[in-house]
Design a protein around this motif. Structure first.
Motif, short mmCIF file in Angstrom:
data_model
loop_
_atom_site.label_atom_id
_atom_site.label_comp_id
_atom_site.label_asym_id
_atom_site.label_seq_id
_atom_site.Cartn_x
_atom_site.Cartn_y
_atom_site.Cartn_z
N UNK A 182 0.86 -1.18 -0.01
CA UNK A 182 0.04 -0.03 0.06
C UNK A 182 0.94 1.30 0.00
N UNK A 183 1.91 1.19 0.74
CA UNK A 183 2.71 2.41 0.84
C UNK A 183 3.56 2.61 -0.47
N UNK A 184 4.03 1.47 -1.20
CA UNK A 184 4.51 1.67 -2.39
C UNK A 184 3.50 2.17 -3.57
N UNK A 185 2.47 1.86 -3.51
CA UNK A 185 1.43 2.30 -4.27
C UNK A 185 1.06 3.77 -4.35
N UNK A 186 1.12 4.35 -2.80
CA UNK A 186 1.22 5.77 -2.66
C UNK A 186 2.28 6.50 -3.14
N UNK A 187 3.36 5.77 -2.88
CA UNK A 187 4.72 6.27 -3.35
C UNK A 187 4.66 6.49 -4.66
N UNK A 188 4.36 5.48 -5.31
CA UNK A 188 4.30 5.09 -6.77
C UNK A 188 3.51 6.40 -7.50
N UNK A 189 2.45 6.73 -6.83
CA UNK A 189 1.49 7.77 -7.34
C UNK A 189 2.37 9.03 -7.23
N UNK A 190 2.75 9.28 -6.09
CA UNK A 190 3.51 10.74 -5.92
C UNK A 190 4.71 10.92 -6.86
N UNK A 191 5.48 9.54 -6.87
CA UNK A 191 6.67 9.47 -8.04
C UNK A 191 6.44 9.63 -9.15
N UNK A 192 5.33 9.59 -9.67
CA UNK A 192 4.70 9.60 -11.09
C UNK A 192 5.21 8.12 -11.65
N UNK A 193 5.08 7.15 -10.97
CA UNK A 193 5.30 5.58 -11.73
C UNK A 193 4.08 5.31 -12.44
N UNK A 194 4.34 4.53 -13.61
CA UNK A 194 3.21 4.36 -14.62
C UNK A 194 2.29 3.42 -13.96
N UNK A 195 0.99 3.39 -14.49
CA UNK A 195 -0.28 2.81 -14.07
C UNK A 195 0.16 1.33 -14.24
N UNK A 196 1.00 1.03 -15.08
CA UNK A 196 1.27 -0.62 -15.20
C UNK A 196 2.14 -1.12 -14.07
N UNK A 197 2.40 -0.31 -13.01
CA UNK A 197 3.18 -0.56 -11.86
C UNK A 197 2.39 -0.34 -10.72
N UNK A 198 1.60 0.63 -10.82
CA UNK A 198 0.67 0.92 -9.57
C UNK A 198 -0.56 -0.09 -9.51
N UNK A 199 -0.99 -0.36 -10.47
CA UNK A 199 -2.28 -1.13 -10.45
C UNK A 199 -1.83 -2.67 -9.94
N UNK A 200 -0.71 -3.39 -10.26
CA UNK A 200 -0.44 -4.55 -9.77
C UNK A 200 0.02 -4.51 -8.28
#
Length: 101
Positions: free
Chosen positions: A13-31
């Protein structure tokens, strides 16, 4: 194992939040979000599978209440009362308890 599952769920969950803030692509955030959800399900299933059924034992006040209800002719109400006292046991089990009182 439930602690491990909940820790993984927290990390994902923290990785998903950090990914959203850091601009990771959706292909990483969704999994990552799906993994967090799967870990939550795993943890809750582990808790559920290890629960034990507690025997239903009436104390004196509860027995007196059930006897009074039976004397008044409220057998169905007595069964419902047993179900409310003990986290909704099956109706057959509650009826058996009412008959034994």
């Amino acid at each position: 194992m439930r602690y491990v599952a909940f820790i993984f769920a927290t990390v994902f969950s923290i990785a998903a939040i950090a990914g959203q803030w850091l601009g990771w692509p959706q292909s990483i955030n969704i999994p990552v979000i799906l993994l967090a959800g799967a870990c939550l399900v795993w943890g809750f299933f582990d808790i559920y599978s290890k629960q034990e059924e507690k025997p239903i034992v009436l104390d004196d006040a509860q027995r007196a209440t059930i006897k009074r209800m039976k004397e008044e002719g409220n057998h169905q109400l007595a069964i419902q009362q047993v179900q409310m006292w003990f986290r909704n046991p099956p109706a057959e089990e509650a009826a058996r308890i009412v008959r034994e009182v």
